[in-house]
Design a protein around this motif. Sequence first.
Motif, PDB file in Angstrom:
ATOM      1  N   ALA A 278      -1.758  73.944   2.645  1.00  0.00           N
ATOM      2  CA  ALA A 278      -2.893  73.157   2.172  1.00  0.00           C
ATOM      3  C   ALA A 278      -3.506  73.763   0.922  1.00  0.00           C
ATOM      4  O   ALA A 278      -4.064  73.046   0.085  1.00  0.00           O
ATOM      5  N   ALA A 279      -3.408  75.086   0.773  1.00  0.00           N
ATOM      6  CA  ALA A 279      -3.984  75.755  -0.385  1.00  0.00           C
ATOM      7  C   ALA A 279      -3.037  75.783  -1.577  1.00  0.00           C
ATOM      8  O   ALA A 279      -3.440  76.175  -2.679  1.00  0.00           O
ATOM      9  N   ASN A 280      -1.789  75.389  -1.402  1.00  0.00           N
ATOM     10  CA  ASN A 280      -0.798  75.402  -2.479  1.00  0.00           C
ATOM     11  C   ASN A 280      -0.070  74.065  -2.535  1.00  0.00           C
ATOM     12  O   ASN A 280       1.154  73.989  -2.395  1.00  0.00           O
ATOM     13  N   GLN A 281      -0.828  72.991  -2.733  1.00  0.00           N
ATOM     14  CA  GLN A 281      -0.263  71.652  -2.703  1.00  0.00           C
ATOM     15  C   GLN A 281       0.663  71.392  -3.893  1.00  0.00           C
ATOM     16  O   GLN A 281       1.601  70.606  -3.786  1.00  0.00           O
TER      17      GLN A 281
ATOM     18  N   LEU B 116      -2.350  76.483   6.685  1.00  0.00           N
ATOM     19  CA  LEU B 116      -3.440  76.816   5.773  1.00  0.00           C
ATOM     20  C   LEU B 116      -2.912  77.210   4.393  1.00  0.00           C
ATOM     21  O   LEU B 116      -3.531  76.892   3.378  1.00  0.00           O
ATOM     22  N   ASP B 117      -1.771  77.881   4.348  1.00  0.00           N
ATOM     23  CA  ASP B 117      -1.190  78.253   3.062  1.00  0.00           C
ATOM     24  C   ASP B 117      -0.621  77.029   2.348  1.00  0.00           C
ATOM     25  O   ASP B 117      -0.696  76.929   1.124  1.00  0.00           O
TER      26      ASP B 117
END
Length: 330
Positions: free
Chosen positions: A185-188, A182-183
Amino acid sequence: MSLRDFLSKQFIDVIEWVEPEDGILAYRYPMQDREIQNGGKLTVRDSQMAVFVNEGRVADVFGPGLYTLNTRTLPILTYLMNWDKAFQSPFKSDVYFFSTRLQTNQRWGTPNPITIRDKEFGAVRVRAFGIYTWHIADPKVFYTKVSGTRDVYTVPDLEGQLRNTIIGRMTDTFANSQVPFLDMAANQVALADKIAGQLKQGFADLGVALDGFVVENLSLPDELQKVLDQRISMNMVGDMGRYTQFEVAQSIPIAAANEGAGTASIGAGLGAGVAMGQAMMDALKGAGTSGGASAAPSASAAAETKFCLNCGKSIPKVSKFCPECGHAQQ
């Protein structure tokens, strides 16, 4: 045509190349049996480089500009051919042009999901895709290791190698990363920068430079995405009581839309849902208490009452009719 005219056509006075289409990386200038005229002109345009190859060995490399070919502009070639004096006659050499402009909007993606170990979800399979940009940075290395003596070398010829290199580096990055999915995916953007840092040396070994790398999407397979959606829903709802209320509220519009169902069946469905929720709440409360004595009253109270199959109200277990709606009980 005179013999002099015929012989004059065997000498090359001007060497240049204009890209006829996109996607050409290397182009061998057509020499055949012709020779380059001493004092001839070499034109290398912006976003191009030219390489002279003599007897299979890379001699001189030229960047953008206009050159007059002589011993001053061809020092290495002059040395290889052992010319003691400034040459005055035509000479033979292979000339290759390389396109150094950016190759933009190159696509990459994972053909199969990559299995990684995630802190929160355990072993999961991840898909990703995006774009990258690169260009030829060292034509000498590119000629030696990649294009060779081919007349034309194009982007699709190298695309598979670069894409597989990207996928391999991504697998290593995910395997060594301790960041939850999840982290990531949130910091691509940060993920793309980390992958690009590991890719640059591999690209440089081929004579090319990685100019940009973008992760457009990072996702789970459909079956895992459904599980993630359910988990998100549970986290949003909170405790079991609120979840039960949420489920009952969700069933009301469905029951109202069912024209064929009577009031009794709607009430029975709601009553059963409330009864199930109450039983689960009692079980959870009983499990949370320390000692069996404190849990006994709840079980006893639950055994003395039941829910009306019509209106869902709590009524004595021995009642044959509901005191609220008068509906007969089983």
